[in-house]
Design an enzyme around this catalytic site. Sequence first.
Site, PDB file in Angstrom:
ATOM      1  N   HIS A  21       6.066 -99.795 -73.487  1.00 47.39           N
ATOM      2  CA  HIS A  21       7.292 -99.311 -72.845  1.00 47.39           C
ATOM      3  C   HIS A  21       8.455-100.162 -73.362  1.00 47.39           C
ATOM      4  CE1 HIS A  21       7.061-102.769 -70.178  1.00 47.39           C
ATOM      5  NE2 HIS A  21       5.931-102.347 -69.635  1.00 47.39           N
ATOM      6  N   HIS A  24       8.283-104.078 -73.686  1.00 50.64           N
ATOM      7  CA  HIS A  24       7.626-104.654 -74.864  1.00 50.64           C
ATOM      8  C   HIS A  24       8.568-104.606 -76.059  1.00 50.64           C
ATOM      9  CE1 HIS A  24       4.130-102.779 -72.588  1.00 50.64           C
ATOM     10  NE2 HIS A  24       3.803-104.058 -72.586  1.00 50.64           N
ATOM     11  N   CYS A 130      -7.029-111.639 -60.066  1.00 52.69           N
ATOM     12  CA  CYS A 130      -6.305-110.377 -60.320  1.00 52.69           C
ATOM     13  C   CYS A 130      -6.707-109.888 -61.704  1.00 52.69           C
ATOM     14  CB  CYS A 130      -4.789-110.564 -60.256  1.00 52.69           C
ATOM     15  SG  CYS A 130      -3.917-109.058 -60.794  1.00 52.69           S
ATOM     16  N   CYS A 133      -3.649-109.398 -64.052  1.00 53.92           N
ATOM     17  CA  CYS A 133      -3.158-110.633 -64.682  1.00 53.92           C
ATOM     18  C   CYS A 133      -4.250-111.298 -65.512  1.00 53.92           C
ATOM     19  CB  CYS A 133      -2.698-111.637 -63.637  1.00 53.92           C
ATOM     20  SG  CYS A 133      -1.252-111.153 -62.693  1.00 53.92           S
ATOM     21  N   HIS A 158       1.363-107.457 -59.525  1.00 53.77           N
ATOM     22  CA  HIS A 158       0.814-106.109 -59.689  1.00 53.77           C
ATOM     23  C   HIS A 158       0.780-105.278 -58.414  1.00 53.77           C
ATOM     24  CE1 HIS A 158      -0.633-107.973 -63.411  1.00 53.77           C
ATOM     25  NE2 HIS A 158      -0.477-106.759 -63.882  1.00 53.77           N
ATOM     26  N   LYS A 305      11.176-104.234 -61.862  1.00 55.53           N
ATOM     27  CA  LYS A 305      10.712-104.653 -63.171  1.00 55.53           C
ATOM     28  C   LYS A 305      10.076-103.471 -63.892  1.00 55.53           C
ATOM     29  CE  LYS A 305       7.458-107.540 -65.639  1.00 55.53           C
ATOM     30  NZ  LYS A 305       6.093-108.048 -65.616  1.00 55.53           N
TER      31      LYS A 305
HETATM   32 ZN   LIG Z   1      -1.665-109.520 -61.113  1.00 54.77          ZN
END
Ligand SMILES: [Zn+2]
Length: 525
Positions: A21, A24, A130, A133, A158, A305
């Site tokens: 997206h 990046h 997570c 992550c 997230h 974000k």
């Molecule tokens: Zn995360």
Amino acid sequence: MSDGSSFYITTPIFYVNDVPHIGHAYTEVAADVLARWHRQAGDDTWFLTGTDEHGQKILRTATANGVTPKEWADRLVESAWQPLLKTIDISNDDFIRTTDERHEVNVQLFLQRLFDAGYIYTGEYEGYYCVGCEEYKADSDLVDGTGEYEGQKVCAIHSKPVELLKERNYFFKMSEFSQRLLDLYEENPNFIQPESVRNEIVSFVRRGLTDLSISRQTFDWGVKVPWDESHVVYVWFDALLNYITAAGYGYDDEAFASRWPATHIVGKDIARFHAVIWPAMLMAAGLEVPKQVFGHGWLLVGGEKMSKSKLTGIAPNQITDTFGSDAFRYYFMRAINFGQDGSFSWEDLSARYQAELANGFGNLASRVIAMVTRYFDGVIPDAGVLDAPDQAIRDTEVRVTAAADAAISRLAIHEAIAQVWQLVDELNGYITLQEPWALSKDPANRERLGTVLNTAVRGIGTLAVLLSPVLPVATSKLWTALNGAGAVSDQPIRSAFDWAGGTTVSALEPLFPRIETSETDGSAA
Ligand SMILES: [Zn+2]
């Protein structure tokens, strides 16, 4: 940074679980502008990007799509990540994949050296993990879930529930490096920038570091731990090493010595990995730490974000298909202070395209070329005696060249462009005041007309050289119209105002064509 010295710059390697997206692409463009600037300054520049292909998240995505993780990674690299680089004109010198043999073999070499040096031990670990992550989370990293996750603790990044994992793992003695890291941050205040990211990391390390679990036994998609193949290396530990395995670590000592250490451009959310874990790993291996870790801000769309998982993901080609790659590059580098969060909107992009690129720079270039063609048959006139306004333009060329270079050395890309844009604005004002079209009506003003157009041609040539790292397509066209020598990207940028060109100009198509309003009202999103 001015003496042909080495400049090695990296982006994070991007996770291939999904397609790119604009967040990046933003990171890629920033690193690319810096790389192009340094290359054009004659510095020995090397720009690395690539893809991160291991870990549980990739394995799960591949399995869900009915393919092996390697097939999944190959597909995404070929269909999405490599094409992204073309879409936005990225000039990377290398592209590393963590499934490359040069990477996997030397991750094992690095790990074995740490093991032999006593920095790795076996231990038990239990904690909240997570998968998004790929990281164990401290309680302070968790927040209360909302909606379908009401009543559960979720990852703050997230917004998804974490998993309670218990593993027998290999650990890296990161806790031994707390003080050495704090000393590093103190002795080299530029090691982490900007200041906000630096402060956050210093206070994180001051609270004391715990050892890091660096292997996983619950799945097998990763680099095998060399002395115990029932474990794969933790994906972050594996991924961070790309910056040295791509540079020759373990197989090309000469290349490695000339390239390393690097400047790392990362999003601020992963600055901690790069400014804490990574230098600690390097210290343990007896290698130099990075030159700098710069954590840029987030792109916000509607205040959130940018990320696919939050449904605000915009594909870069949605923008470039309408506005072109130069406008994409310019917009994100100009509109957002590099290092801070910034908001994207189609309205702002469209407005800046029209006002700054089409009317400001593009129209200036077209008018100057057209007037030289009309009044001097395309032969660039000599300058006569310079009046104060002519000299002022030349002074501005010298001043903004130095100021932009100084801004780039601080990674203040937005400032560098703003400096160069002073020349765009001053040249537009100069032409309005000098009125070459009025001078052309009286043969007695012929020499004055020549001086004005010579000054204007010199100015737009300087702009072509200075803006080449940001607007590679438009400046190449302009350079061709000026019959400049060689490629514009080869012109020494620190003396942009001394550019050498031909004696004539050629026709120039509009650099930033008019865009129909219906295509810019956001409907493309
Ligand atoms: Zn995360």
